[in-house]
Motif scaffolding. Structure first.
Motif, PDB file in Angstrom:
ATOM      1  N   ILE A  63       2.610  -0.813   3.813  1.00 18.38           N
ATOM      2  CA  ILE A  63       3.858  -1.561   3.879  1.00 18.38           C
ATOM      3  C   ILE A  63       4.110  -2.279   2.558  1.00 18.38           C
ATOM      4  N   CYS A  64       3.074  -2.975   2.046  1.00 22.82           N
ATOM      5  CA  CYS A  64       3.264  -3.771   0.826  1.00 22.82           C
ATOM      6  C   CYS A  64       2.576  -3.126  -0.378  1.00 22.82           C
ATOM      7  N   GLY A  65       1.914  -1.983  -0.142  1.00 23.97           N
ATOM      8  CA  GLY A  65       1.223  -1.316  -1.241  1.00 23.97           C
ATOM      9  C   GLY A  65      -0.024  -2.064  -1.698  1.00 23.97           C
ATOM     10  N   GLY A  66      -0.503  -2.992  -0.912  1.00 20.24           N
ATOM     11  CA  GLY A  66      -1.741  -3.705  -1.249  1.00 20.24           C
ATOM     12  C   GLY A  66      -1.511  -5.106  -1.767  1.00 20.24           C
ATOM     13  N   GLY A  67      -0.253  -5.460  -1.967  1.00 23.90           N
ATOM     14  CA  GLY A  67       0.053  -6.788  -2.513  1.00 23.90           C
ATOM     15  C   GLY A  67      -0.111  -7.917  -1.502  1.00 23.90           C
ATOM     16  N   GLY A  68      -0.046  -7.584  -0.211  1.00 23.86           N
ATOM     17  CA  GLY A  68      -0.175  -8.610   0.824  1.00 23.86           C
ATOM     18  C   GLY A  68       1.127  -8.821   1.577  1.00 23.86           C
ATOM     19  N   CYS A  69       1.088  -8.674   2.909  1.00 22.13           N
ATOM     20  CA  CYS A  69       2.281  -8.895   3.740  1.00 22.13           C
ATOM     21  C   CYS A  69       1.832  -9.262   5.150  1.00 22.13           C
ATOM     22  N   ALA A  70       2.796  -9.450   6.049  1.00 20.61           N
ATOM     23  CA  ALA A  70       2.447  -9.890   7.411  1.00 20.61           C
ATOM     24  C   ALA A  70       1.642  -8.821   8.149  1.00 20.61           C
ATOM     25  N   VAL A  71       1.961  -7.546   7.904  1.00 22.84           N
ATOM     26  CA  VAL A  71       1.276  -6.468   8.628  1.00 22.84           C
ATOM     27  C   VAL A  71      -0.221  -6.448   8.309  1.00 22.84           C
ATOM     28  N   CYS A  72      -0.562  -6.643   7.021  1.00 24.39           N
ATOM     29  CA  CYS A  72      -1.988  -6.623   6.644  1.00 24.39           C
ATOM     30  C   CYS A  72      -2.564  -8.036   6.617  1.00 24.39           C
ATOM     31  N   LYS A  73      -1.848  -8.958   7.181  1.00 21.25           N
ATOM     32  CA  LYS A  73      -2.247 -10.376   7.206  1.00 21.25           C
ATOM     33  C   LYS A  73      -2.622 -10.852   5.805  1.00 21.25           C
ATOM     34  N   HIS A  74      -1.840 -10.417   4.832  1.00 21.01           N
ATOM     35  CA  HIS A  74      -1.958 -10.833   3.425  1.00 21.01           C
ATOM     36  C   HIS A  74      -3.290 -10.480   2.787  1.00 21.01           C
ATOM     37  N   SER A  75      -3.953  -9.449   3.340  1.00 20.08           N
ATOM     38  CA  SER A  75      -5.233  -9.040   2.745  1.00 20.08           C
ATOM     39  C   SER A  75      -5.050  -7.789   1.885  1.00 20.08           C
TER      40      SER A  75
END
Ligand code: PHE
Length: 355
Positions: free
Chosen positions: A274-286
Motif C-alpha cells: 500500500i505504502c511501498g514500505g514507507g509506513g501506513c495504517a495497513v502496515c501499522k507504520h512498520s
C-alpha cells in the motif's frame, strides 16, 4: 350431491379457471353465468328451497354469482395484458434486455491466482476432507497432547474424544480441520518423495466473528519434500511467490517463529504494497505486512508419515487467502465476503475490484 356440495364444486371450478385468450374468457362466462350456465342453474334451484331457508341459500348463491363475476373480470384483465405483451414482443425495434452475468467470488479469484503461481513451477494441487481426525490435523504434525489448539476454545469438535467410546477408532477425535496441513500429512502418507504440492481449502477455528476475524477462512499451504531441500530454496520460492502476485518491487523478510511441525520456523513479512514500505495504517507504520508461516518440515513429522528424515528433507508454508485478498482489495470488513450481497460481489465481475 346436495346443494351445498354442488355449490362448493362450482366454486372450486371458478377459483381454478384460467384463460389466456379473449375466446376462453367468453367461454368461461357462458359456462358459469350464461342462460344455461352452472351458476344460473343453481340460482334457479332457489325456487324449490323451502321458504324458511330461502334467505340463507339466497345469500350463499349470491356469493357464488359474485365470485364468478369477479373471476370473469380478473380473467378479462389478464387476457388483456397478455394481448398487449404479445404485441410488444413483436416489436423488433424494442431495445434488448441485458442479461446479468455471474462472476467468481473474490476469494476464489485470489485463491486461483495463488494456485496458478505454484502450479506454474511444478506444484500439484491436493485436497482432503474438511472433517478431519486428530491424527491428520494434530497428531502426525507433532502437536503435543496438551497443545492449546486441541482445546474446544480453538477448534470445532464434531466428535470429542469423550463422546466416542462406542464407535470405531474410539480414541480418535473428529474436528473441522484447523489448517490444510492435514492434507499434507495425507499426501506424505500415501506417496513417495519427491513431493511438490499445494493444498487450498476451507479451514475452521473457533473465533468470534468480527470485521477482522471469521470462524471459517481459506488457506493455501505448500509442501516440498525431496533429497537435499534447503531453507534457501524455501526463501527463494516464497520470494518468487510474492513478486509474482504483487510485482517485482516487493521484498520479503523472514522472522523466527514457532510451529510444532516445522523446525526452524519463520513468519514471512512482505514490504507493504500500500505504502511501498514507507509506513501506513495497513502496515501499522512498520512498512511490513505478515503474509504467511513457513519452515523446514520437522524430521519427526517426516517419520510420522513414513518418510526417512535421514534421506529426505522438506519445507512447508501456509497462508490465509482472505489475508492476501485484503492486501489486493482492501475490503474494510471481512464479513462482507460471506454476506453474499450482490452489490458487493458485482464489483468483482471482471476480476478487478473497482472500489
Ligand atoms: N499450518 C500453519 C497455520 O495454519 C501455517 C504453516 C504451514 C506454517 C506450514 C508453517 C508451515 O497457521
Amino acid at each position: 350431491m346436495n346443494l351445498e356440495e354442488r355449490i362448493a364444486a362450482v366454486e372450486a371450478q371458478i377459483k381454478d379457471a384460467a384463460a389466456t385468450t379473449a375466446d376462453a374468457v367468453e367461454a368461461f362466462r357462458v359456462d358459469m353465468l350464461g342462460r344455461n350456465g352452472k351458476v344460473t342453474g343453481l340460482l334457479d334451484e332457489l325456487k324449490q328451497v323451502p321458504v324458511e331457508q330461502k334467505k340463507l341459500w339466497g345469500q350463499r348463491l349470491n356469493q357464488l354469482k359474485n365470485s364468478a363475476k369477479d373471476r370473469w373480470e380478473e380473467l378479462q384483465a389478464g387476457a388483456g395484458t397478455a394481448n398487449t405483451s404479445q404485441q410488444e414482443a413483436g416489436d423488433g425495434t424494442r431495445p434488448a434486455l441485458t442479461e446479468s452475468t455471474g462472476s467468481l467470488h473474490p476469494i476464489s479469484i485470489v485463491r486461483q491466482r495463488i494456485v496458478d503461481v505454484f502450479t506454474r513451477i511444478g506444484y500439484t494441487v491436493s485436497q482432503g476432507p474438511e472433517v478431519e481426525d486428530d491424527h491428520h490435523n494434530f497428531g502426525a504434525l507433532n502437536f503435543p497432547p496438551d497443545h492449546p489448539a486441541r482445546d474446544m476454545q480453538d477448534t470445532f469438535f464434531v466428535r470429542p474424544i469423550s463422546c466416542s467410546s462406542e464407535v470405531e477408532n474410539a480414541n480418535e477425535a473428529l474436528a473441522l480441520r484447523t489448517h490444510t496441513s492435514s492434507v499434507q500429512v495425507r499426501v506424505m502418507e500415501s506417496g513417495k518423495p519427491p513431493i511438490r504440492t499445494i493444498s487450498p481449502g476451507r479451514v475452521y477455528r473457533n473465533e468470534a466473528i468480527s470485521a477482522r476475524a471469521h470462524c471459517m477462512f481459506h488457506q493455501v499451504e505448500g509442501l516440498y519434500v525431496d533429497k537435499g531441500v534447503s531453507f534457501a530454496e524455501l526463501k527463494g520460492t516464497l520470494d518468487h511467490f510474492a513478486k509474482s502476485l504483487f510485482g517485482p518491487e516487493v521484498k520479503i523478510r523472514l522472522r523466527p517463529s514457532y510451529f510444532p511441525f516445522t523446525e526452524p520456523s519463520a513468519e514471512v513479512d512482505m514490504s507493504c504494497t500500500i505504502c511501498g514500505g514507507g509506513g501506513c495504517a495497513v502496515c501499522k507504520h512498520s512498512g511490513w505486512v505478515e503474509i504467511m508461516g513457513c519452515g523446514m518440515v520437522d524430521p519427526a513429522v517426516l517419520s510420522n508419515c513414513n518418510i526417512d528424515p535421514d534421506i529426505y528433507s522438506g519445507f512447508a508454508f501456509g497462508m490465509g487467502v482472505e489475508r492476501i485478498a485484503q492486501l489486493i482489495y482492501r475490503v474494510p470488513d471481512l464479513r462482507l465476503y460471506w454476506e453474499n450481497d450482490v452489490r458487493f460481489l458485482d464489483q468483482f465481475t471482471d476480476g478487478a475490484f473497482r472500489g
